[in-house]
Design an enzyme around this catalytic site. Structure first.
Site, PDB file in Angstrom:
ATOM      1  N   GLY A   1       0.846  -1.211  -0.017  1.00 59.76           N
ATOM      2  CA  GLY A   1       0.288   0.287   0.187  1.00 59.76           C
ATOM      3  C   GLY A   1       0.842   1.707  -0.061  1.00 59.76           C
ATOM      4  O   GLY A   1       1.636   1.605   1.054  1.00 59.76           O
TER       5      GLY A   1
ATOM      6  N   GLY B   1      -0.626   4.734   0.574  1.00 58.45           N
ATOM      7  CA  GLY B   1      -1.424   5.350   0.694  1.00 58.45           C
ATOM      8  C   GLY B   1      -0.254   6.345   1.388  1.00 58.45           C
ATOM      9  O   GLY B   1       1.003   6.429   1.513  1.00 58.45           O
TER      10      GLY B   1
ATOM     11  N   VAL C   1      -1.996  -7.556  -4.495  1.00 58.49           N
ATOM     12  CA  VAL C   1      -2.096  -8.755  -3.471  1.00 58.49           C
ATOM     13  C   VAL C   1      -2.747  -9.638  -2.891  1.00 58.49           C
ATOM     14  O   VAL C   1      -4.073  -8.606  -2.847  1.00 58.49           O
ATOM     15  CB  VAL C   1      -1.188  -8.036  -2.208  1.00 58.49           C
ATOM     16  CG1 VAL C   1      -0.981  -9.450  -1.226  1.00 58.49           C
ATOM     17  CG2 VAL C   1      -0.185  -6.621  -2.727  1.00 58.49           C
TER      18      VAL C   1
ATOM     19  N   GLU D   1     -19.056  17.583   2.383  1.00 65.60           N
ATOM     20  CA  GLU D   1     -18.807  18.283   0.328  1.00 65.60           C
ATOM     21  C   GLU D   1     -18.725  18.272  -0.529  1.00 65.60           C
ATOM     22  O   GLU D   1     -18.826  18.871  -1.237  1.00 65.60           O
ATOM     23  CB  GLU D   1     -16.728  17.367   0.917  1.00 65.60           C
ATOM     24  CG  GLU D   1     -16.109  18.562   2.238  1.00 65.60           C
ATOM     25  CD  GLU D   1     -14.872  18.181   2.255  1.00 65.60           C
ATOM     26  OE1 GLU D   1     -13.979  18.719   3.209  1.00 65.60           O
ATOM     27  OE2 GLU D   1     -14.060  16.964   1.761  1.00 65.60           O
TER      28      GLU D   1
ATOM     29  N   ASP E   1      -5.376   3.089   8.127  1.00 66.88           N
ATOM     30  CA  ASP E   1      -7.196   3.332   8.357  1.00 66.88           C
ATOM     31  C   ASP E   1      -7.261   1.637   8.554  1.00 66.88           C
ATOM     32  O   ASP E   1      -7.914   1.221   9.786  1.00 66.88           O
ATOM     33  CB  ASP E   1      -7.624   3.203   6.829  1.00 66.88           C
ATOM     34  CG  ASP E   1      -8.328   4.733   7.258  1.00 66.88           C
ATOM     35  OD1 ASP E   1      -7.780   5.581   7.629  1.00 66.88           O
ATOM     36  OD2 ASP E   1      -9.067   5.098   5.917  1.00 66.88           O
TER      37      ASP E   1
ATOM     38  N   ALA F   1      -6.128  10.916   8.286  1.00 71.56           N
ATOM     39  CA  ALA F   1      -4.866  10.771   7.212  1.00 71.56           C
ATOM     40  C   ALA F   1      -3.401  10.933   7.881  1.00 71.56           C
ATOM     41  O   ALA F   1      -2.606  10.705   8.484  1.00 71.56           O
ATOM     42  CB  ALA F   1      -5.020  11.836   6.080  1.00 71.56           C
ATOM     43  N   GLN F   2      -3.962  11.941   8.961  1.00 69.04           N
ATOM     44  CA  GLN F   2      -2.453  12.145  10.427  1.00 69.04           C
ATOM     45  C   GLN F   2      -2.370  11.194  11.577  1.00 69.04           C
ATOM     46  O   GLN F   2      -0.910  10.562  11.515  1.00 69.04           O
ATOM     47  CB  GLN F   2      -3.429  13.312  10.965  1.00 69.04           C
ATOM     48  CG  GLN F   2      -2.849  14.424  10.673  1.00 69.04           C
ATOM     49  CD  GLN F   2      -1.446  14.642  10.927  1.00 69.04           C
ATOM     50  OE1 GLN F   2      -0.796  14.076  11.319  1.00 69.04           O
ATOM     51  NE2 GLN F   2      -1.399  15.152   9.537  1.00 69.04           N
TER      52      GLN F   2
HETATM   53  C1  LIG Z   1     -13.604  10.813  -0.539  1.00 68.79           C
HETATM   54  C2  LIG Z   1     -12.560  10.749   1.015  1.00 68.79           C
HETATM   55  C3  LIG Z   1     -12.266  12.121   0.913  1.00 68.79           C
HETATM   56  C4  LIG Z   1     -10.986  11.787   3.073  1.00 68.79           C
HETATM   57  N1  LIG Z   1     -11.087  13.119   2.941  1.00 68.79           N
HETATM   58  C5  LIG Z   1     -10.073  13.471   3.991  1.00 68.79           C
HETATM   59  C6  LIG Z   1     -10.049  14.130   4.758  1.00 68.79           C
HETATM   60  O1  LIG Z   1     -10.367  15.391   4.331  1.00 68.79           O
HETATM   61  N2  LIG Z   1      -8.515  14.290   6.325  1.00 68.79           N
HETATM   62  C7  LIG Z   1      -8.683  13.125   6.270  1.00 68.79           C
HETATM   63  O2  LIG Z   1      -8.151  13.573   7.381  1.00 68.79           O
HETATM   64  N3  LIG Z   1      -8.672  12.628   6.237  1.00 68.79           N
HETATM   65  C8  LIG Z   1      -9.557  12.164   4.547  1.00 68.79           C
HETATM   66  N4  LIG Z   1      -9.792  11.005   4.442  1.00 68.79           N
HETATM   67  C9  LIG Z   1      -9.282   9.501   4.524  1.00 68.79           C
HETATM   68  C10 LIG Z   1      -8.116   9.415   4.188  1.00 68.79           C
HETATM   69  O3  LIG Z   1      -7.437   9.453   2.954  1.00 68.79           O
HETATM   70  C11 LIG Z   1      -7.062   7.901   4.938  1.00 68.79           C
HETATM   71  O4  LIG Z   1      -7.540   8.282   6.447  1.00 68.79           O
HETATM   72  C12 LIG Z   1      -5.898   7.548   4.377  1.00 68.79           C
HETATM   73  O5  LIG Z   1      -6.051   7.552   3.300  1.00 68.79           O
HETATM   74  C13 LIG Z   1      -6.174   6.541   4.896  1.00 68.79           C
HETATM   75  O6  LIG Z   1      -4.601   5.821   5.053  1.00 68.79           O
HETATM   76  P1  LIG Z   1      -3.748   4.536   4.530  1.00 68.79           P
HETATM   77  O7  LIG Z   1      -2.814   4.820   4.072  1.00 68.79           O
HETATM   78  O8  LIG Z   1      -4.102   4.146   5.974  1.00 68.79           O
HETATM   79  O9  LIG Z   1      -5.076   3.929   3.451  1.00 68.79           O
HETATM   80  P2  LIG Z   1      -4.804   4.319   1.993  1.00 68.79           P
HETATM   81  O10 LIG Z   1      -4.679   6.586   1.545  1.00 68.79           O
HETATM   82  O11 LIG Z   1      -6.295   4.007   2.015  1.00 68.79           O
HETATM   83  O12 LIG Z   1      -3.796   3.913   1.351  1.00 68.79           O
HETATM   84  C14 LIG Z   1      -3.710   2.260   1.048  1.00 68.79           C
HETATM   85  C15 LIG Z   1      -3.269   2.094  -0.100  1.00 68.79           C
HETATM   86  O13 LIG Z   1      -3.421   0.330  -0.794  1.00 68.79           O
HETATM   87  C16 LIG Z   1      -3.325   0.063  -2.089  1.00 68.79           C
HETATM   88  N5  LIG Z   1      -3.868  -1.258  -1.577  1.00 68.79           N
HETATM   89  C17 LIG Z   1      -5.337  -1.896  -1.252  1.00 68.79           C
HETATM   90  N6  LIG Z   1      -4.948  -3.354  -1.266  1.00 68.79           N
HETATM   91  C18 LIG Z   1      -4.825  -3.640  -1.731  1.00 68.79           C
HETATM   92  C19 LIG Z   1      -3.790  -4.820  -2.667  1.00 68.79           C
HETATM   93  N7  LIG Z   1      -4.671  -6.065  -2.555  1.00 68.79           N
HETATM   94  N8  LIG Z   1      -2.646  -4.972  -3.716  1.00 68.79           N
HETATM   95  C20 LIG Z   1      -2.091  -3.738  -3.573  1.00 68.79           C
HETATM   96  N9  LIG Z   1      -2.495  -2.498  -3.109  1.00 68.79           N
HETATM   97  C21 LIG Z   1      -3.510  -2.707  -2.067  1.00 68.79           C
HETATM   98  C22 LIG Z   1      -4.232   0.688  -2.424  1.00 68.79           C
HETATM   99  O14 LIG Z   1      -4.538   0.962  -4.190  1.00 68.79           O
HETATM  100  C23 LIG Z   1      -3.962   2.304  -1.726  1.00 68.79           C
HETATM  101  O15 LIG Z   1      -2.626   2.875  -2.070  1.00 68.79           O
HETATM  102  C24 LIG Z   1     -10.595  10.708   3.130  1.00 68.79           C
HETATM  103  C25 LIG Z   1     -11.026   9.252   2.107  1.00 68.79           C
HETATM  104  C26 LIG Z   1     -11.382   9.403   1.339  1.00 68.79           C
HETATM  105  C27 LIG Z   1     -11.847   8.338   0.093  1.00 68.79           C
END
Ligand SMILES: Cc1cc2nc3c(=O)[nH]c(=O)nc-3n(C[C@H](O)[C@H](O)[C@H](O)COP(=O)(O)OP(=O)(O)OC[C@H]3O[C@@H](n4cnc5c(N)ncnc54)[C@H](O)[C@@H]3O)c2cc1C
Length: 425
Positions: A15, A17, A83, A174, A305, A322-323
């Site tokens: 991931g 993200g 994956v 939003e 997350d 995100a934080q």
């Molecule tokens: C529409 C929307 C608006 C948001 N607005 C806000 C905001 O204003 N402020 C805020 O703080 N948070 C916001 N969030 C929440 C925030 O985006 C998430 O909390 C944050 O992205 C979590 O980060 P992460 O790295 O855990 O997961 P993600 O950023 O979701 O990254 C996960 C990554 O894993 C990859 N992945 C997943 N499964 C697989 C697999 N099986 N194989 C290969 N790759 C895989 C995905 O492609 C992705 O790139 C929002 C979310 C959404 C959907």
């Protein structure tokens, strides 16, 4: 998978993200091979997806190539793959392009849309979790406006111009606000022969107020802003079904709508291979200890997350924003250095920097601990924070230019149907 076998320990991060990127960025001087796998070759800035859906920004300005973000790491390998499965006992992961072994594994897979087992909604609704999905919504909105302009049926026009957004968390709020801005400022200039007052925007929320994760004060202010923009808010309302263009609300009420956008919840994007006891069933998140180690393992971590860590301050886990993802990535990077040096690990401590949401031009709400405010200043802060958080100088400049242009001209320039929408991407 084509990766060199060296004497270095291999850390595989699934991931790219917020969590995965913040971890990898800090592994620069670590004596280990770092492999990141993601099904996309770019990092998505999800907080601005709604602006892509509503023609405010081009998708390229909220996404950034993962290889470019991490180009400074010379022990780093990126692989574009999905994956499918993990074998924690053999320490292997199975991907769409091959099998890979690991010494340390980091699950940073985030979440996916939760349809709460409703098959019709899963099949027919428009979700907004990825760039392709945001582009689908953009095409849907614009295609339906084109159809409505060309329609001779009053009934059909009403359905094409009826927008239903389900879930009044920050995403739903939003999105509803941005649709209202299209209605007031943009569409009247494009569709001069169409009665734009027929465009209705419904925002459905199962709970008693909008923005449930924020303070009551911000929720009230956001409600005022939305109502001023003409958004019709339905609280304590459960949407039960969406099929053949008919929205059904619990209790039996129905309405026709060709625009049904689902932002009512997420569930963990888990991968097969872990035992049930490693998951919090209801949420689909991996149970982790204070070092982000998945319960029962010392070499498997979960961050962002997908991780569920109970602490005194957050007995139900950290908020899925995100934080916590960024901060957990950074803490784990420090812990990898300690781990490889056989030192004791640092427990994770979340520093809550507050939360915010924007409802449109000059309208936002901010909760900063005891300080809660809304209006122009909150909107300015919202813009500044999001601009600074975007990845890449180019993206910051493009978004800044677009926002300036949109603000001065009351316009949203990315009104393009580059491909027809699909309900699933
Ligand atoms: C529409 C929307 C608006 C948001 N607005 C806000 C905001 O204003 N402020 C805020 O703080 N948070 C916001 N969030 C929440 C925030 O985006 C998430 O909390 C944050 O992205 C979590 O980060 P992460 O790295 O855990 O997961 P993600 O950023 O979701 O990254 C996960 C990554 O894993 C990859 N992945 C997943 N499964 C697989 C697999 N099986 N194989 C290969 N790759 C895989 C995905 O492609 C992705 O790139 C929002 C979310 C959404 C959907």
């Amino acid at each position: 998978m084509n990766l060199p076998n060296t004497n270095q320990k291999r850390i595989v991060i699934i991931g790219g993200g917020f969590a995965g990127i913040s971890l990898a960025k800090k592994l620069k001087e670590l004596d280990a091979q770092v492999v990141m796998i993601d099904r996309h070759n770019y990092h998505t800035f999800q907080p601005l997806l709604y602006q892509v859906s509503t023609s405010g920004l081009e998708p390229d300005s909220i996404a950034y190539p993962i290889r470019k973000i991490l180009k400074e790491l010379d022990n780093f390998y990126f692989r574009l793959a999905n994956v499918d499965k993990i074998d924690p006992e053999k320490q292997e992961i199975f991907t769409s392009t091959g099998v890979l072994s690991y010494d340390y594994l980091v699950m940073a897979t985030g979440t996916k849309t939760n349809y709460f087992n409703n098959e019709n909604i899963a099949k027919n609704a428009m979700p907004m979790k990825s760039v392709p999905q945001a582009l689908n919504i953009r095409s849907l909105v614009l295609q339906n406006f084109e159809k409505a302009d060309d329609s001779t049926s009053e009934e059909e026009q009403k359905a094409l111009l009826n927008f239903c957004v389900v879930g009044a968390g920050p995403t739903g709020v939003e999105l509803a606000g941005a649709l209202a801005e299209l209605k007031h400022n943009v569409f009247p200039k494009d569709y001069t022969h169409l009665d734009i007052s027929k465009m209705r925007i419904h925002l459905f929320e199962g709970g008693p107020r909008v923005l449930p994760p924020m303070s009551e004060k911000s929720s009230k202010k956001a409600t005022e802003f939305l109502e001023k923009l003409g958004v019709e808010i339905h609280l304590n309302t459960i949407v039960q079904d969406y099929n053949d263009g008919i929205v059904t609300i619990r209790g039996g009420e129905t309405m026709r709508s060709e625009n049904f956008i689902w932002s009512a919840g997420v569930t963990g994007a888990t991968i097969d291979g872990f035992k049930e006891e490693h998951l919090v069933e209801r949420l689909n998140r991996y149970k982790v200890n204070s070092f982000n180690q998945v319960e029962g393992y010392t070499n498997i971590f979960a961050i962002g997350d997908i991780a569920y860590m109970e602490t005194e301050d957050f007995p139900k886990g950290h908020p899925q924003v995100a934080q916590p993802a960024i901060q957990q990535g950074e803490n784990l990077a420090k812990n990898f250095k300690k781990l490889l040096a056989n030192k004791a690990l640092n427990p994770f401590k979340y520093i809550d920097k507050g939360s915010m949401a924007t409802i449109g031009r000059n309208k936002a709400v901010v909760d900063l601990h005891k300080l809660k405010f809304g209006g122009f200043f909150a909107w300015f802060i919202w813009m500044f924070v999001h601009l600074m958080a975007l990845v890449g100088f180019r993206n910051k400049v493009i978004v800044f230019f677009n926002w300036g242009y949109n603000y001065i001209n009351y316009d949203k320039a990315a009104r393009l149907i580059v491909r027809p929408y699909k309900t699933k991407s």
